[in-house]
Design a protein around this motif. Structure first.
Motif, PDB file in Angstrom:
ATOM      1  N   ALA A  47       0.830  -1.210   0.000  1.00  0.00           N
ATOM      2  CA  ALA A  47       0.000   0.000   0.000  1.00  0.00           C
ATOM      3  C   ALA A  47       0.858   1.251   0.000  1.00  0.00           C
ATOM      4  CB  ALA A  47      -0.931  -0.007   1.219  1.00  0.00           C
ATOM      5  N   ALA A  48       1.948   1.256   0.780  1.00  0.00           N
ATOM      6  CA  ALA A  48       2.842   2.421   0.816  1.00  0.00           C
ATOM      7  C   ALA A  48       3.461   2.672  -0.554  1.00  0.00           C
ATOM      8  CB  ALA A  48       3.926   2.213   1.867  1.00  0.00           C
ATOM      9  N   VAL A  86       0.896   4.214  -2.871  1.00  0.00           N
ATOM     10  CA  VAL A  86       0.661   5.634  -2.584  1.00  0.00           C
ATOM     11  C   VAL A  86       1.769   6.487  -3.187  1.00  0.00           C
ATOM     12  CG1 VAL A  86       0.518   7.361  -0.745  1.00  0.00           C
ATOM     13  CG2 VAL A  86      -0.654   5.169  -0.481  1.00  0.00           C
ATOM     14  N   CYS A 130       1.235   6.670  -7.003  1.00  0.00           N
ATOM     15  CA  CYS A 130       0.079   7.503  -7.354  1.00  0.00           C
ATOM     16  C   CYS A 130       0.360   8.977  -7.121  1.00  0.00           C
ATOM     17  CB  CYS A 130      -1.148   7.064  -6.551  1.00  0.00           C
ATOM     18  SG  CYS A 130      -1.788   5.435  -7.021  1.00  0.00           S
ATOM     19  N   TYR A 131       1.010   9.285  -6.014  1.00  0.00           N
ATOM     20  CA  TYR A 131       1.318  10.695  -5.766  1.00  0.00           C
ATOM     21  C   TYR A 131       2.335  11.218  -6.781  1.00  0.00           C
ATOM     22  CZ  TYR A 131       2.710  15.056  -3.713  1.00  0.00           C
ATOM     23  OH  TYR A 131       2.986  16.392  -3.531  1.00  0.00           O
ATOM     24  N   VAL A 187      -1.527  14.102   1.700  1.00  0.00           N
ATOM     25  CA  VAL A 187      -1.828  12.843   1.011  1.00  0.00           C
ATOM     26  C   VAL A 187      -1.266  11.662   1.787  1.00  0.00           C
ATOM     27  CG1 VAL A 187      -1.343  11.477  -1.057  1.00  0.00           C
ATOM     28  CG2 VAL A 187      -2.008  13.884  -1.275  1.00  0.00           C
ATOM     29  N   PHE A 188      -0.006  11.766   2.199  1.00  0.00           N
ATOM     30  CA  PHE A 188       0.638  10.643   2.877  1.00  0.00           C
ATOM     31  C   PHE A 188       0.080  10.440   4.281  1.00  0.00           C
ATOM     32  CE2 PHE A 188       3.670  11.410  -0.521  1.00  0.00           C
ATOM     33  CZ  PHE A 188       3.983  10.117  -0.906  1.00  0.00           C
ATOM     34  N   ALA A 194      -3.264   8.768   3.836  1.00  0.00           N
ATOM     35  CA  ALA A 194      -3.068   7.363   3.460  1.00  0.00           C
ATOM     36  C   ALA A 194      -2.662   6.539   4.680  1.00  0.00           C
ATOM     37  CB  ALA A 194      -2.001   7.261   2.374  1.00  0.00           C
ATOM     38  N   GLY A 195      -1.828   7.114   5.531  1.00  0.00           N
ATOM     39  CA  GLY A 195      -1.437   6.417   6.745  1.00  0.00           C
ATOM     40  C   GLY A 195      -2.617   6.164   7.664  1.00  0.00           C
ATOM     41  N   ALA A 209      -5.673   5.807   6.742  1.00  0.00           N
ATOM     42  CA  ALA A 209      -6.486   4.764   6.113  1.00  0.00           C
ATOM     43  C   ALA A 209      -5.880   3.376   6.318  1.00  0.00           C
ATOM     44  CB  ALA A 209      -6.635   5.050   4.621  1.00  0.00           C
ATOM     45  N   MET A 210      -4.562   3.316   6.426  1.00  0.00           N
ATOM     46  CA  MET A 210      -3.889   2.033   6.617  1.00  0.00           C
ATOM     47  C   MET A 210      -3.849   1.609   8.078  1.00  0.00           C
ATOM     48  SD  MET A 210      -0.691   2.790   4.061  1.00  0.00           S
ATOM     49  CE  MET A 210       0.320   1.508   4.809  1.00  0.00           C
ATOM     50  N   LEU A 257       3.383   9.202   6.239  1.00  0.00           N
ATOM     51  CA  LEU A 257       2.515   8.032   6.131  1.00  0.00           C
ATOM     52  C   LEU A 257       2.571   7.216   7.435  1.00  0.00           C
ATOM     53  CD1 LEU A 257       2.050   5.817   3.040  1.00  0.00           C
ATOM     54  CD2 LEU A 257       2.421   4.732   5.239  1.00  0.00           C
TER      55      LEU A 257
END
Length: 440
Positions: free
Chosen positions: A8-9, A12, A15-16, A33-34, A37-38, A40-41, A295
């Protein structure tokens, strides 16, 4: 960290990277963003990172990121930046930073019950340093006068290193960080011995690279890679003598940049700044590590904190980003002739980022009384800064730039129009296309 978390990392990052130039003109910053994402993880999201899982890996990532960033930030500082028309960074560092520590300490007293006097001081010091990456467009926007961009950039590049001795002193006084040593010995080892190690390491490598470059013996790729040897060597050496690895790499960066900069440039190198050329790879590595750190912060630090949030934490966070930052800045800039709009702009753009995260982690690992409160106050302040400073940088940069253009047309002698050192303004470390904008 699980295999799925690593996958997942990586996704991300890709994508970024694909959207980085487009996002750089919006309110969606890289750290946001990071961090999102963190979250969400983490335990509040998909659960790919469990609460308390693999703390050693998280600490290694965060400390590596800060060490590289401290080195590259310090190496990018030019001596001229603190002289000719350098009153803004000098005042922000010499007056504004200590006042921020003091005011943060006083405000924390009634808002963070359960912390002792030195733990309250720790909170203030941890949240004192600023991170230009979180408000990148506030500094990179060419409509903003160079004097202001220069002042904010240099302040951010130096204040995390200047905050380190205060952090170590407060940590030792609070009962952590010195083991069998006394507070005085801990402070002296961190400040004097670590500085000596850093200076010798940075100076020696820079002198060797100057000597080699003058004979065109070094290939461009190895010239860049060699700069990484400085933090790789000085950090563990300082730790081995029970000093501060962070102070060592920061001083090493100052020595490295200022010794190497006057040297000749490698044949075929398009960058006229020898120090900038040598640290370009290290800067890119620092960008990657810093992004991954946000993240990890979202997954391993912020997520668990939000599960135990108290009302005092966001209140202190708001005050830290406003009153505790802006009043000291206003006091430090008294008598400079800068307009109120400029003072407000400089005061607002004092984001808290990577240094605060790492300092907070080091304090939490000492298991001081009130650890949860300290960790929560720091994490919520950084998270709020990521959101607010990233979102306001494009809007306020444009508005302030428009005000400056009108004010300059009405008064050509406007103090904000003062010249800055010829070298210009450094590039914020976490922005896209950093290398292309190095020589603004």
């Amino acid at each position: 960290m699980s295999s799925w978390a690593l996958v997942a990392a990586g996704a991300v990052i890709v994508c970024y990277a694909a959207l980085s130039r487009r996002l750089s003109t919006t309110v969606v910053s890289g750290p946001l963003v990071f961090m999102a994402a963190g979250l969400a993880m983490g335990p509040l999201g998909l659960g790919l990172v469990e609460e308390g899982g693999d703390p050693e890996s998280v600490r290694a990532l965060l400390e590596s990121a800060l060490a590289v960033v401290l080195f590259t930030d310090a190496a990018a500082i030019r001596r001229g930046e603190l002289r000719r028309e350098g009153f803004v960074p000098l005042r922000l560092l010499a007056l504004g930073l200590p006042l921020t520590f003091a005011l943060g300490w006083l405000v924390a007293w009634p808002l963070l019950p359960g912390l002792g006097a030195w733990e309250l001081a720790l909170v203030a010091v941890i949240l004192g340093p600023t991170d230009a990456a979180l408000g990148q467009q506030a500094i990179s926007d060419r409509r903003v006068p160079a004097l202001v961009r220069h002042g904010l950039d240099v302040e951010s590049g130096l204040n995390d290193g200047l905050a380190l001795p205060f952090f170590l002193l407060a940590l030792a006084a609070a009962g952590g960080g010195h083991g069998e040593q006394g507070i005085g010995e801990t402070f002296l080892r961190a400040l004097l011995l670590s500085s000596a190690i850093g200076f010798v390491g940075g100076w020696a490598v820079a002198r060797l690279l100057r000597w080699s470059a003058s004979r065109t013996w070094t290939a461009h790729g190895w010239h860049q890679l060699s700069s990484l040897a400085v933090p790789i060597v000085t950090y563990p050496l300082a730790v081995a003598v029970e000093g501060s690895g962070f102070i060592a790499v920061w001083v090493a960066g100052l020595a490295f940049g200022n010794v190497l900069r006057p040297s000749v440039v490698l044949a075929g190198d398009v960058d006229a700044d020898a120090a900038g050329s040598a640290t370009e790879f290290a800067e890119r590595l620092g960008l990657l590590l810093a992004s991954l750190s946000f993240l990890a912060f979202g997954a391993a630090v912020l997520g668990p904190v939000l599960e135990h949030l108290t009302w005092q934490m966001p209140v202190y966070a708001v005050l830290s980003l406003t009153v505790i930052r802006m009043l000291p800045v206003a006091a430090a800039l008294l008598g400079t002739g800068l307009r109120p709009a400029t003072v407000a702009y400089i005061g607002w753009f004092g984001p808290r980022g990577l240094a605060s995260i790492v300092f907070g982690l080091l304090a939490v690992e000492e298991h001081l009384p009130g650890t949860r409160i300290l960790d929560g106050a720091v994490a919520v302040t950084v998270a709020l800064s990521v959101c607010l400073h990233g979102a306001t940088a494009p809007l306020l940069g444009g508005r302030y730039g428009a005000w400056y253009a009108r004010a300059l047309a009405a008064d050509p002698g406007l103090k904000e129009h003062a010249d800055v050192p010829a070298e210009g303004v450094r590039t914020p470390r976490a922005g896209p296309d950093a290398a292309q904008r190095r020589r603004r």
